[in-house]
Design a protein around this motif. Structure first.
Motif, PDB file in Angstrom:
ATOM      1  N   GLY A 324       0.785  -1.235   0.000  1.00 58.31           N
ATOM      2  CA  GLY A 324       0.000   0.000   0.000  1.00 58.31           C
ATOM      3  C   GLY A 324       0.809   1.273   0.000  1.00 58.31           C
ATOM      4  N   THR A 325       2.121   1.182  -0.147  1.00 54.51           N
ATOM      5  CA  THR A 325       2.952   2.391  -0.145  1.00 54.51           C
ATOM      6  C   THR A 325       2.773   3.166  -1.445  1.00 54.51           C
ATOM      7  N   LEU A 326       2.951   4.473  -1.342  1.00 56.88           N
ATOM      8  CA  LEU A 326       2.809   5.347  -2.501  1.00 56.88           C
ATOM      9  C   LEU A 326       4.045   5.244  -3.387  1.00 56.88           C
ATOM     10  N   THR A 533      -2.102  19.836  -7.376  1.00 56.08           N
ATOM     11  CA  THR A 533      -0.726  19.797  -6.878  1.00 56.08           C
ATOM     12  C   THR A 533      -0.627  20.322  -5.451  1.00 56.08           C
ATOM     13  N   MET A 534      -1.550  21.234  -5.078  1.00 56.72           N
ATOM     14  CA  MET A 534      -1.526  21.788  -3.722  1.00 56.72           C
ATOM     15  C   MET A 534      -1.992  20.773  -2.681  1.00 56.72           C
ATOM     16  N   ALA A 535      -2.718  19.743  -3.126  1.00 55.96           N
ATOM     17  CA  ALA A 535      -3.246  18.746  -2.191  1.00 55.96           C
ATOM     18  C   ALA A 535      -2.321  17.545  -2.043  1.00 55.96           C
ATOM     19  N   ILE A 536      -1.235  17.509  -2.785  1.00 55.95           N
ATOM     20  CA  ILE A 536      -0.360  16.337  -2.767  1.00 55.95           C
ATOM     21  C   ILE A 536       0.350  16.188  -1.423  1.00 55.95           C
ATOM     22  N   ALA A 537       0.835  17.272  -0.868  1.00 45.38           N
ATOM     23  CA  ALA A 537       1.554  17.201   0.410  1.00 45.38           C
ATOM     24  C   ALA A 537       0.660  16.606   1.491  1.00 45.38           C
ATOM     25  N   GLU A 538      -0.598  17.032   1.558  1.00 44.13           N
ATOM     26  CA  GLU A 538      -1.533  16.511   2.551  1.00 44.13           C
ATOM     27  C   GLU A 538      -1.832  15.035   2.284  1.00 44.13           C
ATOM     28  N   PHE A 539      -1.947  14.660   0.990  1.00 41.14           N
ATOM     29  CA  PHE A 539      -2.215  13.261   0.658  1.00 41.14           C
ATOM     30  C   PHE A 539      -1.065  12.369   1.110  1.00 41.14           C
ATOM     31  N   ILE A 540       0.157  12.800   0.845  1.00 41.71           N
ATOM     32  CA  ILE A 540       1.336  12.015   1.245  1.00 41.71           C
ATOM     33  C   ILE A 540       1.373  11.862   2.760  1.00 41.71           C
ATOM     34  N   SER A 541       1.093  12.955   3.473  1.00 46.33           N
ATOM     35  CA  SER A 541       1.115  12.930   4.935  1.00 46.33           C
ATOM     36  C   SER A 541       0.049  11.998   5.490  1.00 46.33           C
ATOM     37  N   ASN A 542      -1.160  12.075   4.932  1.00 44.57           N
ATOM     38  CA  ASN A 542      -2.250  11.208   5.426  1.00 44.57           C
ATOM     39  C   ASN A 542      -1.948   9.744   5.154  1.00 44.57           C
ATOM     40  N   LYS A 544       1.000   8.334   4.968  1.00 45.87           N
ATOM     41  CA  LYS A 544       2.025   7.909   5.917  1.00 45.87           C
ATOM     42  C   LYS A 544       1.424   7.634   7.287  1.00 45.87           C
ATOM     43  N   ASN A 545       0.496   8.494   7.722  1.00 44.30           N
ATOM     44  CA  ASN A 545      -0.143   8.308   9.027  1.00 44.30           C
ATOM     45  C   ASN A 545      -0.984   7.036   9.055  1.00 44.30           C
ATOM     46  N   GLN A 546      -1.667   6.759   7.932  1.00 46.55           N
ATOM     47  CA  GLN A 546      -2.465   5.540   7.854  1.00 46.55           C
ATOM     48  C   GLN A 546      -1.587   4.303   7.982  1.00 46.55           C
ATOM     49  N   LYS A 547      -0.414   4.341   7.374  1.00 40.54           N
ATOM     50  CA  LYS A 547       0.508   3.206   7.436  1.00 40.54           C
ATOM     51  C   LYS A 547       1.010   2.996   8.861  1.00 40.54           C
ATOM     52  N   LYS A 548       1.217   4.111   9.577  1.00 41.80           N
ATOM     53  CA  LYS A 548       1.707   4.006  10.953  1.00 41.80           C
ATOM     54  C   LYS A 548       0.652   3.391  11.860  1.00 41.80           C
ATOM     55  N   LEU A 549      -0.634   3.718  11.611  1.00 37.95           N
ATOM     56  CA  LEU A 549      -1.711   3.225  12.452  1.00 37.95           C
ATOM     57  C   LEU A 549      -2.069   1.772  12.160  1.00 37.95           C
TER      58      LEU A 549
END
Length: 550
Positions: A324-326, A533-542, A544-549
């Motif tokens: 599931g990694t990007l 393109t402005m929403a990409i940073a938030e998508f990457i962050s979310n 990563k957080n999902q993977k941690k949980l």
């Protein structure tokens, strides 16, 4: 100039009341007769030979030399008529193409004798290759037409375009193409009556001005006969040649109210016939004129869109199906028109390809995708679609190289997505450019795999880095046949050491079945819709957080 032409101008032409001259491709006069000199008010032949005809006209006649200069340059007419004024006496010049780039000029003082009129009508109104009429003859025939019966306006324009004619020129040569056009002309004439006017408009396009029988049934009967005749094989130099024809018809008082609109409307009907699959007959309908106007307006707006910065890129995430990694994003162009709203590429890319705007749009897309990818937090890849038309200019390698150099994006982070259309038009040239792109270090993915005709041979010729499983197969995954096809593509990719990615994944069931079958990556609405393109940073962050949980 040949000895025969020189002898002709030196003997019989000198005695003619018609003025004769020969000019080079650049418009320089090489030979004249006495009548020509008299008509152009030249005291002696030596005074004009080796001089430019255009310069002479500009200095002695009231008519504009620009018209004459344009006529001399035009490759579309074998002859053309110009009216010059000298001492209030009208003069007609006929300019006919000859061998080795030479042009033959025939001058006559008006009014002309009847025998000259017939001669000039043949010269100026006939296509030299086929012997049919030309556009000048057609225009005059339409303008002078009068109905025989006030109750029945029996006039129609039948416009014919040959299918697959370019293939004949490319494979057998232009000599065979010319022979084919002559044979086509004879078959078209055999389908018409003496009262009809048959014209070659140029290239592989012909027109029949149909003046017999009630319309539109009379024109339809002729058109269907022509299509049937064109579908029969031709024999050229011992080789069988198979072509076809598409036909558009416009009939007076049947959707066309004005006689001057007949040609334009027949052309619109022909465009519709070719778009509908070729080898068929289409009648003009008023809706076609509206569509043409809308298309024209779309084309005008499209040409302005790039300069007005109306294009934007959205990005659809691509994830690894194992963990599931990007992995990266596919860049998707959208046209944000102030009057049309957000326009899908399916609505404007075909028009951009047809008009040539795709080169500028494609270059902008590539450069912008590379530039915006440099701002992402991570070494994610960016996939950019490349049109087959972009390969025709042979600039695609430089375009990619310049985009990487100007943005600083590492080549291994760029992936170019191409369809089979890139390879189908000019296989050798496309293959050469694909290898040159691969040498830059970028990835090459075959998009829409399995929807064309020769994917397997293409995979054998070029080592693609990725195969994209078309979404039509993904949507049909519930059927045994679709599952078998998808599994075959996945296995093929694995055996050829090419990564497989499924597009259009919308359900968890589709995702799980593809992953179980060995597909390595996926994109689709299940993962994410295209984002700015402005929403990409938030998508990457979310993500990563999902993977941690988890």
């Amino acid at each position: 100039m040949s000895k025969e032409v020189a002898q002709f101008l030196g003997n019989s032409a000198q005695l003619s009341s018609l003025g004769f001259a020969v000019i080079t491709a650049s418009g320089v006069i090489t030979h004249t007769n006495s009548a020509f000199c008299e008509m152009l008010a030249i005291s002696a032949p030596d005074a004009i030979v080796e001089r430019s005809l255009v310069e002479h006209v500009a200095s002695r006649f009231y008519s504009t030399s620009a018209d004459l200069s344009q006529a001399l340059k035009s490759p579309d007419f074998s002859s053309i008529e110009l009216h010059l004024e000298h001492d209030s006496k009208p003069l007609t010049l006929q300019i006919a193409s000859g061998d080795s780039g030479l042009r033959m000029l025939v001058a006559v003082q008006l009014p002309k004798p009847a025998v000259d009129s017939a001669y000039f009508n043949t010269l100026s109104h006939r296509d030299p290759l086929t012997g049919l009429g030309n556009r000048m003859l057609l225009d005059e025939a339409i303008a002078s037409w009068q109905p025989r019966d006030p109750e029945v306006l029996s006039l129609a324009v039948i416009m014919i375009d040959l299918d697959r004619f370019k293939t004949v020129n490319d494979t057998l040569g232009h000599g065979a193409g010319d022979t084919l056009l002559k044979l086509v002309a004879k078959r078209i004439q055999s389908a018409t009556r003496d009262q009809d006017t048959v014209v070659r408009m140029g290239g592989d396009e012909f027109v029949v001005l149909h003046t017999i029988g009630l319309q539109p049934s009379g024109a339809e009967s002729v058109a269907k006969r022509i299509v049937e005749l064109m579908s029969r094989p031709f024999l050229i130099d011992g080789q069988q040649v198979n072509i076809g024809a598409s036909v558009g018809i416009a009939a007076l008082n049947h959707g066309t109210a004005n006689i001057t609109d007949l040609l334009k409307h027949a052309d619109l009907a022909l465009y519709e016939a070719k778009a509908a699959g070729r080898g068929i007959v289409k009648f003009f309908e008023p809706a076609l004129a509206l569509q043409a106007m809308e298309r024209r307006n779309l084309e005008i707006d499209l040409r302005r869109a790039l300069a007005l910065k109306e294009f934007i890129l959205l990005y659809q995430p691509q994830v690894n199906m194992t963990d599931g990694t990007l992995e990266g994003f596919e860049a998707l162009i959208r046209w944000q028109s102030p009057t049309r709203g957000l326009v899908s590429p399916t609505d404007f890319i075909p028009l951009a390809e047809e008009t040539g705007e795709i080169h500028a749009i494609g270059e902008w897309t590539l450069r912008m995708a590379c530039k915006e990818a440099m701002n992402w937090d991570g070494r994610f890849s960016v996939a950019v679609n490349v049109s087959p038309i972009q390969f025709e200019s042979e600039r695609i390698v430089d375009v990619v190289r310049n985009a990487l150099a100007s943005t600083g994006l590492p080549p291994e982070r760029l992936e170019l997505e191409i369809t089979e259309g890139v390879l189908m038009k000019d296989f050798d040239n496309a293959l050469k450019q694909l290898w040159a792109l691969k040498s830059l270090g970028v990835g090459i993915a075959m998009d829409d795999f399995g929807t064309g005709y020769s994917s397997l041979s293409y995979l054998n010729s070029f080592p693609f880095s990725k195969i994209k499983i078309d979404q039509s197969f993904v949507r049909g995954e519930s059927s045994p046949k679709s599952r078998a096809l998808v599994q075959a593509i996945i296995s093929l990719g694995a055996n050829l050491d090419m990564k497989t990615i499924a597009e259009g994944v919308e359900t968890k069931e589709q995702f799980d079945q593809l992953a179980a079958g060995g597909c390595l990556a996926a994109q689709g609405y299940l993962i994410s819709r295209p984002i700015s393109t402005m929403a990409i940073a938030e998508f990457i962050s979310n993500l990563k957080n999902q993977k941690k949980l988890s």
